[in-house]
Scaffold this motif. Sequence first.
Motif, PDB file in Angstrom:
ATOM      1  N   ALA A 189       4.628   1.816   4.668  1.00 55.43           N
ATOM      2  CA  ALA A 189       4.356   2.462   3.384  1.00 55.43           C
ATOM      3  C   ALA A 189       5.630   2.555   2.556  1.00 55.43           C
ATOM      4  O   ALA A 189       5.597   2.422   1.345  1.00 55.43           O
ATOM      5  N   SER A 225     -11.093   6.811   8.022  1.00 57.37           N
ATOM      6  CA  SER A 225     -11.240   5.472   7.474  1.00 57.37           C
ATOM      7  C   SER A 225     -11.295   4.456   8.600  1.00 57.37           C
ATOM      8  O   SER A 225     -10.926   4.745   9.727  1.00 57.37           O
ATOM      9  N   GLN A 226     -11.762   3.258   8.233  1.00 55.69           N
ATOM     10  CA  GLN A 226     -11.930   2.245   9.274  1.00 55.69           C
ATOM     11  C   GLN A 226     -10.604   1.866   9.922  1.00 55.69           C
ATOM     12  O   GLN A 226     -10.525   1.656  11.133  1.00 55.69           O
ATOM     13  N   SER A 227      -9.537   1.820   9.103  1.00 56.18           N
ATOM     14  CA  SER A 227      -8.263   1.385   9.681  1.00 56.18           C
ATOM     15  C   SER A 227      -7.734   2.420  10.683  1.00 56.18           C
ATOM     16  O   SER A 227      -7.177   2.061  11.707  1.00 56.18           O
ATOM     17  N   MET A 267      -6.065  -7.481   7.602  1.00 52.52           N
ATOM     18  CA  MET A 267      -6.159  -7.609   9.044  1.00 52.52           C
ATOM     19  C   MET A 267      -7.570  -7.397   9.574  1.00 52.52           C
ATOM     20  O   MET A 267      -7.973  -7.982  10.559  1.00 52.52           O
ATOM     21  N   TYR A 268      -8.309  -6.521   8.979  1.00 56.15           N
ATOM     22  CA  TYR A 268      -9.601  -6.162   9.543  1.00 56.15           C
ATOM     23  C   TYR A 268     -10.737  -6.470   8.572  1.00 56.15           C
ATOM     24  O   TYR A 268     -10.714  -6.044   7.434  1.00 56.15           O
ATOM     25  N   ARG A 285       3.238   2.336  10.813  1.00 61.38           N
ATOM     26  CA  ARG A 285       2.437   2.595   9.608  1.00 61.38           C
ATOM     27  C   ARG A 285       3.246   3.280   8.529  1.00 61.38           C
ATOM     28  O   ARG A 285       3.199   2.916   7.354  1.00 61.38           O
ATOM     29  N   GLU A 325      -5.791  -4.838   2.904  1.00 63.77           N
ATOM     30  CA  GLU A 325      -5.735  -4.749   4.372  1.00 63.77           C
ATOM     31  C   GLU A 325      -6.411  -5.977   4.954  1.00 63.77           C
ATOM     32  O   GLU A 325      -7.549  -5.926   5.394  1.00 63.77           O
ATOM     33  N   MET A 330       0.851  -1.199   0.000  1.00 62.23           N
ATOM     34  CA  MET A 330       0.000   0.000   0.000  1.00 62.23           C
ATOM     35  C   MET A 330       0.884   1.244   0.000  1.00 62.23           C
ATOM     36  O   MET A 330       1.858   1.323   0.738  1.00 62.23           O
ATOM     37  N   LYS A 331       0.558   2.181  -0.826  1.00 60.77           N
ATOM     38  CA  LYS A 331       1.391   3.383  -0.893  1.00 60.77           C
ATOM     39  C   LYS A 331       0.918   4.405   0.123  1.00 60.77           C
ATOM     40  O   LYS A 331      -0.260   4.436   0.492  1.00 60.77           O
ATOM     41  N   ALA A 332       1.837   5.246   0.544  1.00 60.72           N
ATOM     42  CA  ALA A 332       1.461   6.306   1.475  1.00 60.72           C
ATOM     43  C   ALA A 332       0.497   7.239   0.777  1.00 60.72           C
ATOM     44  O   ALA A 332       0.618   7.510  -0.420  1.00 60.72           O
ATOM     45  N   LEU A 362      -6.692   4.475   3.151  1.00 61.63           N
ATOM     46  CA  LEU A 362      -6.400   3.203   3.785  1.00 61.63           C
ATOM     47  C   LEU A 362      -7.599   2.280   3.732  1.00 61.63           C
ATOM     48  O   LEU A 362      -8.677   2.622   4.181  1.00 61.63           O
ATOM     49  N   ALA A 363      -7.369   1.127   3.190  1.00 60.98           N
ATOM     50  CA  ALA A 363      -8.194  -0.030   3.423  1.00 60.98           C
ATOM     51  C   ALA A 363      -9.690   0.181   3.478  1.00 60.98           C
ATOM     52  O   ALA A 363     -10.258   0.390   4.537  1.00 60.98           O
ATOM     53  N   ILE A 369      -9.703   1.932  13.845  1.00 57.92           N
ATOM     54  CA  ILE A 369      -9.280   0.758  14.608  1.00 57.92           C
ATOM     55  C   ILE A 369      -7.917   0.995  15.245  1.00 57.92           C
ATOM     56  O   ILE A 369      -7.695   0.647  16.397  1.00 57.92           O
ATOM     57  N   ALA A 371     -14.816  -6.026   7.714  1.00 59.35           N
ATOM     58  CA  ALA A 371     -15.830  -5.033   8.018  1.00 59.35           C
ATOM     59  C   ALA A 371     -16.627  -5.504   9.218  1.00 59.35           C
ATOM     60  O   ALA A 371     -16.939  -6.681   9.358  1.00 59.35           O
ATOM     61  N   ALA A 413     -12.748  -1.644   4.017  1.00 54.19           N
ATOM     62  CA  ALA A 413     -12.719  -2.872   4.799  1.00 54.19           C
ATOM     63  C   ALA A 413     -12.856  -4.121   3.929  1.00 54.19           C
ATOM     64  O   ALA A 413     -12.212  -5.124   4.163  1.00 54.19           O
TER      65      ALA A 413
END
Lengths: 472, 91
Positions: free
Chosen positions: B80, B2-4, A18-19, B76, A16, A1-3, A7-8, B7, A21, A10
């Motif tokens: 990246a 965002s969800q991440s 890890m999580y 994080r 991503e 994933m690029k900066a 993000l993700a 969390i 929804a 869900a």
Amino acid sequence: MKAGEPLAHAADSAAEPMYAAAVKIYPREVSGRFARLRNVAVVVLLGLYYSVAWLTWNGRQALLFDLPARKFYVFGLTLWPQDFWYMALLMIIAALSLFFFTALAGRVFCGYACPQTVWTEAFLWIERLTEGPRQRRMRLDAGPWTLEKLLRKGGKQLLWLAFALYTGFTFVGYFMPIRSITSAALGGTLGPWATFWIGLYSLATYGNAGYLREQVCKYMCPYARFQSAMFDKDTLVIAYDTGRGEPRGARRRGTDAHAAGLGDCIDCTLCVQVCPTGIDIRKGLQYECIACAACIDACDDVMDKMRAPRGLIRYTSENAVSGRSLPRVRGRLLVYGGLLGAAATAIVVSLATRTPLLLDVIRDRNALYREVRGDRIENAYSVKVINEDDRAHRYLIQAEGFDGLQLAAPAAPVEVAAESVATVPVRLQAPSERAAGVHPIRLRVVALDGADFERVEKTRFIGPVEEEHAHD
Amino acid sequence: MSQSVRIHAGVVLWSSFLAGAVASVVFFAAVDPALLRDAGPRVFDGLDREAGYALGFLFLWAVGAVASALAVFLVRTARAESGGNASGDGP
């Protein structure tokens, strides 16, 4: 994933993984052996939690960690901050028990005794009471806002809030005397901090048991992540018998499954519907599984209806499934059990032989020593005599260490009230010719009034440095 | 948000809460907040023990949260840059 990339999302599991929804889970109600066991556990544990706070012992609250007074009452026992290591030992015992029972029987704690499970179960009862069973709840959530929905949802919230508030209140009642905070609450004179803690704990109960539920186990619980370290191939887990169940598929009742080329699993998905963490046990053991055995109850029911033997999903172990030896006593169990036994023995022995008397000796900070009458050296101390007993005692202070060391004034007994501290100034003297240098000495405090105990504390007696003495 | 991020914020607050709770128990078992008040600056005058416990816990929680947030931030941002391998192991 690029900066900088959002993000993700869900569902975007590749980016991503890890999580997942947080889809709301509507656990289907289940009945059976293990559900009954859990109900019993919930009633017993919650019953203890809400009633023990009100027990009295010798006229005071039986179990009270009185933080404002800095004293812990555990039935007949009074613990002081100095006795903190008892609490530390208790924590170690709790942790070792968790390890031991995890190695033995997997996550039995999670499924039956974890506060998260117990309060979630209680909150689910309220939810079923107000909103009805699973199908009704799902329809209600999907449907428009009607008066009935408002009443049902409002009633649920009211009951949840009241229950959470009483839970928070009881919790604080273990740390401040519950009877006095009750009268303070009823009289509207509850202090700001008591209010704050009650509020915080109520909110935690409401949020954890009402909304977060299985997400606490998935995202917040450290134990869920490291429990696999305690597992071995003989640990009891809940498993689906793949060999017997597959290939799964629907069939008419009374069909000969084997003739039709099917396993025993009829793919009714009830095991998934009852799962409070929303997993499919047929995919194998997953860390989300809290071993609540709801799927066993559901599947046993189905197997009964299909006239197939129970246990397609059952408590078993990796070795048992692969047909290897019976569970045996393992090194792991012996180690955990041995440590547990040692810690429990240590706490029992030390409590049984405990002396309810503590000393705290502080040397005078202003002067190392003082010359008196030209030929004697004097050191001053401040001795805290801490009487932990629930009655008053008279104590005699004595000093010992080297020849000639004695108390400056004739020793008079010190009276210390029950559960109190007396600070006694003590002056020790020794002849100058014996006092040079630093001497390790001991202060001994002996109970006089027939109570047969004493306590010794080490300290130092300091005299002039010897070189100086030689120059004189 | 965002969800991440949500969390991660939750993980930061929760892990620091646990650490802060344990630290408070250990610290206040050894130190009486009333003694701290008497020895400390004038702003603490008039606070009772209960206030001491609560402020101490909130302080330790906040310190833990800062440390956790920093750790999450570093992990994080490191991920990246190193192209998705946060753990740093592997060939």
